[in-house]
Design a protein around this motif. Structure first.
Motif, PDB file in Angstrom:
ATOM      1  N   ALA A  42      51.927  46.118  30.969  1.00 56.75           N
ATOM      2  CA  ALA A  42      53.197  46.707  31.408  1.00 56.75           C
ATOM      3  C   ALA A  42      53.913  47.400  30.253  1.00 56.75           C
ATOM      4  CB  ALA A  42      54.084  45.618  32.013  1.00 56.75           C
ATOM      5  N   TYR A  52      54.447  45.600  37.390  1.00 60.70           N
ATOM      6  CA  TYR A  52      53.004  45.567  37.198  1.00 60.70           C
ATOM      7  C   TYR A  52      52.383  44.364  37.915  1.00 60.70           C
ATOM      8  CZ  TYR A  52      48.377  45.292  35.287  1.00 60.70           C
ATOM      9  OH  TYR A  52      47.013  45.208  35.199  1.00 60.70           O
ATOM     10  N   LEU A  71      49.064  53.790  33.443  1.00 56.78           N
ATOM     11  CA  LEU A  71      48.161  52.633  33.479  1.00 56.78           C
ATOM     12  C   LEU A  71      46.772  53.001  32.967  1.00 56.78           C
ATOM     13  CD1 LEU A  71      49.163  51.056  36.905  1.00 56.78           C
ATOM     14  CD2 LEU A  71      49.505  50.053  34.634  1.00 56.78           C
TER      15      LEU A  71
END
Length: 295
Positions: A42, A52, A71
């Motif tokens: 995260a 997350y 991500l």
């Protein structure tokens, strides 16, 4: 397979593959699980830990493309893995491919047959051989699973001898199977294949859990053929736009190399004369051009 939270499965599997040192973070003395912690992913992606966690748990199912790119950077994803991440989240091209069934078009079959000195095969989304030219059939012939490349790699007792670099072939095969499946892991044929191999092969089970994604494009592969011995061949893989979900794989040897001579010998020993190719093959052969072609 748990089909309710494919995005979360993928994030967890890839998080476990990235160590703190890979992203410039201190490892610490006590880490109960491999890879990064959720809060670390995260932080690297610029997200809240709660958000997350909800992504991994499937309680948040609509991340933006920007979140997914963040991500991908945090998890060190590249190429096909990034495309797959977007596909799982519904922000990229994906969906189930067309082209079910075991037949290929007559035009594609004729093109295969025109390459007399070049092994070529057509594969479906489960890496089964739908059609081949005579030399392509001869390259893989003589094994229990000659017409099913995933089962061949993991279930055929002759595979480790046929593929001198079996470990590498196994990794690439599972990654290509995942890429070919896309986001539709509920496909009945794929489900049956993965279920069978997960029970019968510990190596497959371990590799499938890694969630590697790699499109079959080009590579160099070594074979130990039972008839002509060692071969080193490069291959190119092409999507078949007229038959979505299929790929055409063409193998070549370096001109003038020992592999080129061995491939020519294989052709002279095993490829039938044109007049003989119209007949059916013996039971257990790979699908013949005439049997696999759609008229």
């Amino acid at each position: 397979m748990d089909s309710d939270n494919l995005l979360g499965q993928f994030l967890r599997a890839r998080r476990a593959r990235v160590g703190p040192a890979d992203v410039g973070m201190p490892g610490g003395l006590r880490r109960r699980v491999p890879g990064l912690r959720r809060e670390e992913v995260a932080m690297l992606a610029g997200l809240s830990t709660d958000y997350y966690v909800r992504l991994e748990q499937g309680r948040e199912r609509n991340p933006s493309a920007q979140v997914l790119e963040a991500l991908a950077g945090a998890l060190l994803l590249e190429g096909d893995a990034v495309v797959h991440l977007h596909r799982l989240a519904g922000t990229g091209a994906g969906g189930r491919r067309a082209g079910r069934g075991r037949k290929v078009g007559a035009g594609l079959a004729r093109m295969l047959d025109s390459w007399a000195g070049t092994p070529a095969v057509v594969l479906d989304h489960c890496l089964r051989v739908l059609a081949h030219n005579p030399l392509g059939g001869a390259l893989f012939a003589g094994h229990t699973y000659s017409g099913d490349l995933v089962r061949f790699v993991f279930l055929d007792p002759g595979a480790p001898d046929f593929y001198p670099d079996w470990d590498r072939v196994a990794v690439n095969t599972v990654a290509a199977l995942r890429e070919g499946a896309g986001a539709d892991l509920n496909d009945p044929e794929l489900t049956a294949l993965v279920g069978e191999l997960s029970l019968k092969s510990a190596a497959f089970r371990e590799l499938w859990a890694r969630h590697d994604i790699r499109r079959k494009t080009r590579d160099t592969k070594r074979f130990h053929h039972p008839v002509v011995g060692d071969l080193t061949l490069t291959y190119e893989s092409f999507t078949v736009n007229s038959e979505p979900g299929r790929q055409l794989v063409v193998y070549q040897a370096e001109p003038g190399s020992p592999s080129a001579h061995a491939l020519a010998l294989l052709g002279s020993l095993t490829v039938p004369e044109p007049a003989e190719r119209s007949g059916g093959g013996a039971a257990g052969d790979l699908p013949r051009r005439g049997l696999a072609a759609e008229n």
